[in-house]
Design a protein around this motif. Structure first.
Motif: not given
Length: 422
Positions: A77-78, A229-231, A239-240, A343-351
């Motif tokens: 989930t990103s 927003i969660s994907v 996901a990102a 946009v406050v927080e850009e989506p990044v690949p989750p760890m």
């Protein structure tokens, strides 16, 4: 007869002394329990006699849990966070003139309300227009050799393992999806083109829209005003990428909705401005031709025609100037309304993965097998006791009768008929 003999005769036989093989009775005694009591030893005895059934049930459910935990695809989930800006709708003419200043000239500029509130942004994210734009984008999928659109990925042939799971473990969900496809309407539009024609998704795009709808969600923090927003997808980079695509098309869709009235007004003003410009050129051309033919008009008729042509040119110049000012103001208004989502927080690949939680799956499968095995052990004990012991058979029949739905159904019928107790 002695007094002791009379005493024994009147009181009846005395209790047998301890030590003759009969346990003491009474509140402090340790004799056998009454028939309507079940001791802990009885429960343990039932579990001991059916330990094989319990162990087998636990092993089967634990094996199923381990199998599901190993075969279930990993999900990541990103998240992205945006600020929903509530902008005021403006209108009117430049210089503080009221919006009806040009109404006498046959011009109606309309209002500036867009009909969209920030609370509706999660619905905009899940709208068909946004999802259709996302599924048409190209992504790199973990189990695909080359980048492809989400439409092509969702409609690719399934593998052998996926086919087996689809018609075995996932059979209820497969039937549910087939039923939904049978009753769904595939002719629903997804917005309009630049020319105003409706966009109708194809059958493959409809399948992709259903597939991606469960991968995105949005939540709003009322205190901070942030929308998350969660994907969820099968890979961290995917996901990102999907989150970025949703964020981009969501922002574009919000801008389109919020600026729809302004763009309509701009289109109207541009059309009227071009007409006014052409009319001004025609009026100036007629005046120039008149002055060329009549350089020094002396008659009243010629002077009247000259004055009338000059008034027409002056009127067209005034209209042209007002529309030019309104056109500039509308373009500035359209530009001012563009950044409606920050946009406050850009989506990044989750760890780390979001699911499956394999340890919890195995643990709850073990517990479920234990509870079910214990229940089956008591059911087996009751069935056996009902066959072998008459007293136990009576108890089982009484329990079955107490929980039989026929009793409640008869009471309900009597109450409806008015013959039962109130």
């Amino acid at each position: 007869m002695s007094e002791a003999g009379n005493q024994n005769h009147s009181d009846g036989p005395a209790d047998p002394p301890p030590g003759n093989g009969a346990p003491p009775t009474g509140p402090q005694g340790y004799g056998p329990p009454r028939e309507d009591e079940v001791s802990l030893l009885d429960i343990l005895l039932v579990l001991a006699r059916h330990k094989t059934l319990i162990v087998r049930t636990v092993l089967v459910f634990t094996l199923l849990g381990v199998t599901y935990a190993l075969l279930a695809s990993e999900k990541y989930t990103s998240n992205a966070r945006v600020v929903r800006e509530a902008q005021s709708e403006g209108g009117g003419l430049p210089g503080g003139l009221p919006g009806g200043a040009l109404s006498g000239l046959g011009i109606s500029l309309g209002g500036g309300a867009s009909g969209l509130t920030p609370a509706a942004y999660p619905d905009v994210l899940q709208s068909r227009e946004v999802r259709l734009a996302v599924v048409r984008d190209t992504f790199r999928f973990p189990d695909a050799e080359r980048p492809m659109t989400y439409v092509n990925y969702a409609n690719r042939p399934s593998g052998m393992l996926s086919t087996i799971l689809k018609y075995t473990l996932w059979l209820p969900w497969t039937l549910k999806g087939m039923l939904g496809d049978a009753i769904s309407d595939t002719s629903v539009t997804a917005g309009r083109t630049d020319t105003g024609e409706p966009v109708v998704p194809s059958e493959e795009e409809n399948s992709a829209l259903k597939s991606i709808s469960g991968k995105v969600s949005a939540s709003v923090n009322e205190e901070t005003g942030l929308m998350t927003i969660s994907v969820t997808a099968s890979g961290p980079r995917l996901a990102a990428s999907l989150a970025n695509s949703f964020l981009r098309h969501f922002s574009k869709r919000v801008r389109e909705i919020r600026t729809e009235k302004v763009r309509e007004r701009l289109q109207f003003v541009e059309g009227r401005f071009e007409e006014a410009e052409q009319e001004l050129e025609n009026a100036e051309e007629r005046l120039a031709q008149f002055l060329e033919r009549n350089q020094n008009p002396t008659t009243a008729t010629l002077q009247f025609r000259r004055d009338r042509l000059q008034r027409q040119v002056s009127f067209k110049e005034q209209l042209y100037s007002e529309l030019q000012s309104q056109l500039t103001q509308t373009r500035l208004d359209l530009q001012r309304r563009q950044p409606v989502v920050t946009v406050v927080e850009e989506p990044v690949p989750p760890m780390s993965r979001a699911s499956p939680e394999r340890t919890l799956i195995v643990f709850f499968s073990f517990l479920l097998g234990g509870f079910l095995g214990t229940g089956l052990a008591f059911v087996a004990f009751l069935v056996r006791a009902r066959k072998e012991e008459p007293e136990q058979k009576k108890k089982v029949d009484e329990i079955r009768k107490a929980f039989s739905p026929d009793i409640y159904w008869n009471k309900l019928k009597k109450r409806i008929a008015g013959t039962g107790p109130e």
